[in-house]
Design a protein around this motif. Structure first.
Motif, short mmCIF file in Angstrom:
data_model
loop_
_atom_site.label_atom_id
_atom_site.label_comp_id
_atom_site.label_asym_id
_atom_site.label_seq_id
_atom_site.Cartn_x
_atom_site.Cartn_y
_atom_site.Cartn_z
N PRO A 206 0.80 -1.23 0.00
CA PRO A 206 0.00 0.00 0.00
C PRO A 206 0.83 1.28 0.00
O PRO A 206 0.50 2.24 -0.70
N GLU A 207 1.91 1.30 0.74
CA GLU A 207 2.73 2.51 0.83
C GLU A 207 3.40 2.83 -0.50
O GLU A 207 3.37 3.96 -0.98
N ILE A 208 4.01 1.79 -1.09
CA ILE A 208 4.68 2.00 -2.39
C ILE A 208 3.65 2.31 -3.47
O ILE A 208 3.86 3.18 -4.33
N HIS A 209 2.50 1.62 -3.42
CA HIS A 209 1.45 1.84 -4.41
C HIS A 209 0.96 3.29 -4.37
O HIS A 209 0.74 3.92 -5.41
N GLN A 210 0.79 3.82 -3.18
CA GLN A 210 0.35 5.20 -3.04
C GLN A 210 1.36 6.16 -3.67
O GLN A 210 1.00 7.12 -4.34
N ALA A 211 2.64 5.90 -3.43
CA ALA A 211 3.69 6.77 -3.99
C ALA A 211 3.76 6.66 -5.51
O ALA A 211 4.18 7.61 -6.19
N MET A 212 3.35 5.51 -6.04
CA MET A 212 3.44 5.28 -7.48
C MET A 212 2.21 5.72 -8.24
O MET A 212 2.20 5.67 -9.48
N ARG A 213 1.15 6.15 -7.56
CA ARG A 213 -0.09 6.51 -8.25
C ARG A 213 0.10 7.57 -9.34
O ARG A 213 -0.45 7.43 -10.44
N SER A 215 2.64 8.10 -11.19
CA SER A 215 3.29 7.43 -12.32
C SER A 215 2.31 6.54 -13.08
O SER A 215 2.33 6.47 -14.31
N GLU A 216 1.43 5.86 -12.34
CA GLU A 216 0.42 5.02 -12.99
C GLU A 216 -0.52 5.86 -13.84
O GLU A 216 -0.89 5.47 -14.95
N ASN A 217 -0.89 7.02 -13.31
CA ASN A 217 -1.76 7.92 -14.08
C ASN A 217 -1.09 8.37 -15.37
O ASN A 217 -1.74 8.46 -16.42
N LEU A 218 0.20 8.65 -15.29
CA LEU A 218 0.93 9.06 -16.49
C LEU A 218 0.95 7.92 -17.52
O LEU A 218 0.74 8.15 -18.71
N MET A 219 1.20 6.71 -17.05
CA MET A 219 1.26 5.57 -17.97
C MET A 219 -0.11 5.29 -18.59
O MET A 219 -0.20 4.97 -19.78
N ASP A 220 -1.16 5.45 -17.80
CA ASP A 220 -2.51 5.23 -18.33
C ASP A 220 -2.85 6.27 -19.40
O ASP A 220 -3.46 5.96 -20.43
N ALA A 221 -2.45 7.52 -19.14
CA ALA A 221 -2.74 8.60 -20.10
C ALA A 221 -1.97 8.42 -21.39
O ALA A 221 -2.43 8.82 -22.46
N ARG A 222 -0.80 7.81 -21.31
CA ARG A 222 0.04 7.61 -22.49
C ARG A 222 -0.64 6.69 -23.49
O ARG A 222 -0.55 6.88 -24.70
N GLY A 223 -1.34 5.68 -23.00
CA GLY A 223 -1.99 4.72 -23.90
C GLY A 223 -1.05 3.63 -24.34
O GLY A 223 0.14 3.62 -24.01
N GLY A 224 -1.59 2.70 -25.10
CA GLY A 224 -0.81 1.57 -25.57
C GLY A 224 -1.21 0.31 -24.84
O GLY A 224 -1.29 0.29 -23.62
N ALA A 225 -1.47 -0.76 -25.59
CA ALA A 225 -1.96 -2.00 -25.00
C ALA A 225 -0.84 -2.88 -24.48
O ALA A 225 -1.07 -3.76 -23.65
N THR A 226 0.39 -2.68 -24.96
CA THR A 226 1.51 -3.51 -24.54
C THR A 226 2.68 -2.61 -24.13
O THR A 226 2.69 -1.41 -24.41
#
Length: 264
Positions: A206-213, A215-226
């Motif tokens: 949970p702690e690391i996941h919170q810090a990485m959110r 970055s996850e948003n950036l990756m999701d916005a970038r797009g791409g299936a693979t």
């Protein structure tokens, strides 16, 4: 200037390509037939691809070629000579670009080919900068880069900066990509499997996941299936940004009066 003794004492100042001496060695009767510098270099590339730079040695190379280690010294003076020869060989994999197409397309082709070289041969990034890179294939690549940057119309004093911006970016991007691909192969996983396992580990904490959110948003916005699609989007967009910067600099230089100094 490029003698074996000089290269051992101070390898940063000399190169196998500067050794102009006439070979004095001739093959003895007990020397293996069919062995030459090209065959030794090709085997070196195969070993470096398979085992990496850290495990490369003259002994392992000799075993690959089924000869004695001393036999190799009939054709090269040091292990560094072989690494320098191998480095230049893989530069020969970069195809020439057509000179009659737009400089933007030529630059994209060169940048893409340069990136692919780092992915195919992850050991290359550690050697660039260790040697003078003045072999025939390295020089052809250098001339091609200079030619396409000249075609941009950039002022002379801006061209080295443009080359650094584009090809240092590609060096970093291709090096990171190559190491990631190598890691997935060693793990016996596809790139997507490796990525999902890594993200699963992050989400489980949970702690690391919170810090990485973010970055996850950036990756999701970038797009791409693979993973490969995501990486391709990043590379293409980053290269487009650099090309746009070159275009803007050219336009700025064209508008500036000839006697007005440019930015320092």
């Amino acid at each position: 200037m490029g003698s074996a003794a000089d290269r051992v004492k101070n390898p940063s100042r000399v190169s196998v390509w500067l050794d102009r001496r006439t070979p004095s060695r001739t093959r003895k009767a007990d020397q293996p037939a069919g062995l030459d510098r090209d065959r030794i270099t090709a085997a070196s590339v195969r070993l470096l691809d398979a085992d990496g730079l850290a495990k490369f040695s003259m002994r392992r190379l000799a075993a690959e070629l089924d000869v004695t280690a001393m036999s190799l010294y009939w054709y090269v003076d040091t292990k560094d000579d072989l690494l320098e020869l191998a480095l230049d060989t893989v530069f020969g994999e970069i195809p020439a670009t057509a000179e009659d197409i737009d400089w933007r397309d030529r630059l994209r082709e060169l940048a893409t080919s340069y990136r692919k070289m780092f992915v195919r041969h992850p050991w290359v990034s550690a050697l660039i900068g260790s040697f003078l890179n003045i072999g025939p294939h390295s020089m052809l690549f250098s001339y091609a880069v200079q030619d396409v940057v000249r075609a941009t119309g950039l002022p002379l004093e801006r061209r080295t900066g443009a080359m650094a911006a584009v090809f240092q970016f590609v060096y970093g991007f291709g090096t990171t990509e190559g190491h990631f691909v190598q890691r997935t192969v060693e793990a016996g996983l596809t790139q997507d499997e490796y990525f999902e396992r890594a993200m699963g580990t992050i989400r489980a904490d949970p702690e690391i996941h919170q810090a990485m959110r973010p970055s996850e948003n950036l990756m999701d916005a970038r797009g791409g299936a693979t993973v490969e699609e995501m990486r391709e989007r990043d590379f293409t967009f980053a290269l487009d940004l650099l090309i746009a910067g070159i275009e803007a600099t050219c336009e700025q230089a064209a508008r500036r009066p000839q006697d007005e100094p440019g930015p320092q």
